[in-house]
Scaffold this motif. Sequence first.
Motif, PDB file in Angstrom:
ATOM      1  N   TYR A   1      -9.455  -1.787   2.560  1.00 53.13           N
ATOM      2  CA  TYR A   1      -9.662  -0.761   1.512  1.00 53.13           C
ATOM      3  C   TYR A   1     -10.731  -1.082   0.511  1.00 53.13           C
ATOM      4  O   TYR A   1     -11.033  -2.102   0.445  1.00 53.13           O
ATOM      5  CB  TYR A   1      -8.430  -0.470   0.860  1.00 53.13           C
TER       6      TYR A   1
ATOM      7  N   THR B   1       0.816  -1.103   0.226  1.00 58.61           N
ATOM      8  CA  THR B   1      -0.032  -0.090  -0.038  1.00 58.61           C
ATOM      9  C   THR B   1       0.752   1.428  -0.154  1.00 58.61           C
ATOM     10  O   THR B   1       2.207   1.309   0.598  1.00 58.61           O
ATOM     11  CB  THR B   1      -0.810   0.063   1.391  1.00 58.61           C
ATOM     12  N   ASP B   2       0.252   2.365  -0.502  1.00 58.16           N
ATOM     13  CA  ASP B   2       0.949   3.616  -0.646  1.00 58.16           C
ATOM     14  C   ASP B   2       0.734   4.426   0.706  1.00 58.16           C
ATOM     15  O   ASP B   2       0.918   5.467   1.010  1.00 58.16           O
ATOM     16  CB  ASP B   2       0.459   4.469  -1.632  1.00 58.16           C
ATOM     17  N   VAL B   3      -0.369   3.911   1.691  1.00 60.24           N
ATOM     18  CA  VAL B   3      -0.547   4.595   2.941  1.00 60.24           C
ATOM     19  C   VAL B   3       0.190   4.095   4.073  1.00 60.24           C
ATOM     20  O   VAL B   3       0.542   2.946   4.272  1.00 60.24           O
ATOM     21  CB  VAL B   3      -2.150   3.938   3.040  1.00 60.24           C
TER      22      VAL B   3
ATOM     23  N   GLN C   1      -2.885  13.555   3.975  1.00 59.06           N
ATOM     24  CA  GLN C   1      -2.769  12.606   5.257  1.00 59.06           C
ATOM     25  C   GLN C   1      -4.290  13.189   5.819  1.00 59.06           C
ATOM     26  O   GLN C   1      -4.612  14.141   5.784  1.00 59.06           O
ATOM     27  CB  GLN C   1      -1.656  12.938   6.249  1.00 59.06           C
TER      28      GLN C   1
ATOM     29  N   GLU D   1      -6.601   8.437  -4.500  1.00 56.74           N
ATOM     30  CA  GLU D   1      -7.062   8.273  -3.156  1.00 56.74           C
ATOM     31  C   GLU D   1      -7.281   6.838  -2.745  1.00 56.74           C
ATOM     32  O   GLU D   1      -7.545   6.013  -3.473  1.00 56.74           O
ATOM     33  CB  GLU D   1      -8.477   9.091  -3.120  1.00 56.74           C
ATOM     34  N   ARG D   2      -7.334   6.650  -1.510  1.00 55.74           N
ATOM     35  CA  ARG D   2      -7.441   5.450  -0.859  1.00 55.74           C
ATOM     36  C   ARG D   2      -8.722   5.446   0.181  1.00 55.74           C
ATOM     37  O   ARG D   2      -8.769   6.348   0.787  1.00 55.74           O
ATOM     38  CB  ARG D   2      -6.272   4.888   0.118  1.00 55.74           C
TER      39      ARG D   2
ATOM     40  N   ASN E   1      -1.116   9.060   2.564  1.00 49.93           N
ATOM     41  CA  ASN E   1      -1.109   8.644   1.430  1.00 49.93           C
ATOM     42  C   ASN E   1       0.005   9.036   0.454  1.00 49.93           C
ATOM     43  O   ASN E   1      -0.153  10.361   0.091  1.00 49.93           O
ATOM     44  CB  ASN E   1      -2.375   8.665   0.672  1.00 49.93           C
TER      45      ASN E   1
END
Length: 148
Positions: free
Chosen positions: A125, A21-23, A94, A53-54, A48
Motif C-alpha cells: 500500500y 489492514t482493514d482490507v 470493494q 481509502e487504501r 475495505n
Amino acid sequence: MKLPTLLLSSLLMSASAVANTDVMTHHAYARATPPAAVTSAVFVTLMNKGDEERIITSASTSAAGKVELHDVIKEGDVMKMRQIERITVPAHEQVELKPGSLHIMLFDLTAPLVEGEEIEVTIEYLDGEAQTFTAPVKKVMSGMKHHH
C-alpha cells in the motif's frame, strides 16, 4: 529444528500482515498456465472495511520474476491491457480484480502454475504496509465461479 521455526515465523508474519489492514481479500485465484507459458494473472476481490481509502502501489510473488498492476481499457473496438501505478480501494467499498478488468499481472513465471496448487501474493500500500494472501491456482472459468 529450523523448519518448524521458519514455518511458525512465516505464519505469524502472514497473520500480522492481514491483521494490520482493514482490507479483506475474497475469492483470490491465480490463472493456471500451459507448461510453456511465461505469464499469468491474479484476481481477487478487495473489501475495505475501514474509514479511509487504501491505495495499492505494487504487488509481488515468488512465483514470478516481475509483477505489475494492470487494467484493461477499450479503445474503439479494441481491448488493451496496460500497466497502472495504483489501485484504489475506497473506504467501505470493494474492488474486484477480474479477467478483462483490473488484475495483478505475473511475468517471467518461475514454473508453470498448475491447477490445484497455490501461490502467495503480497500487495503493498501507499503507506508502506504490506498484506499477503494465498491465491489457489485455477483455470480461468473455474476461478470465475463464486459460491456466495
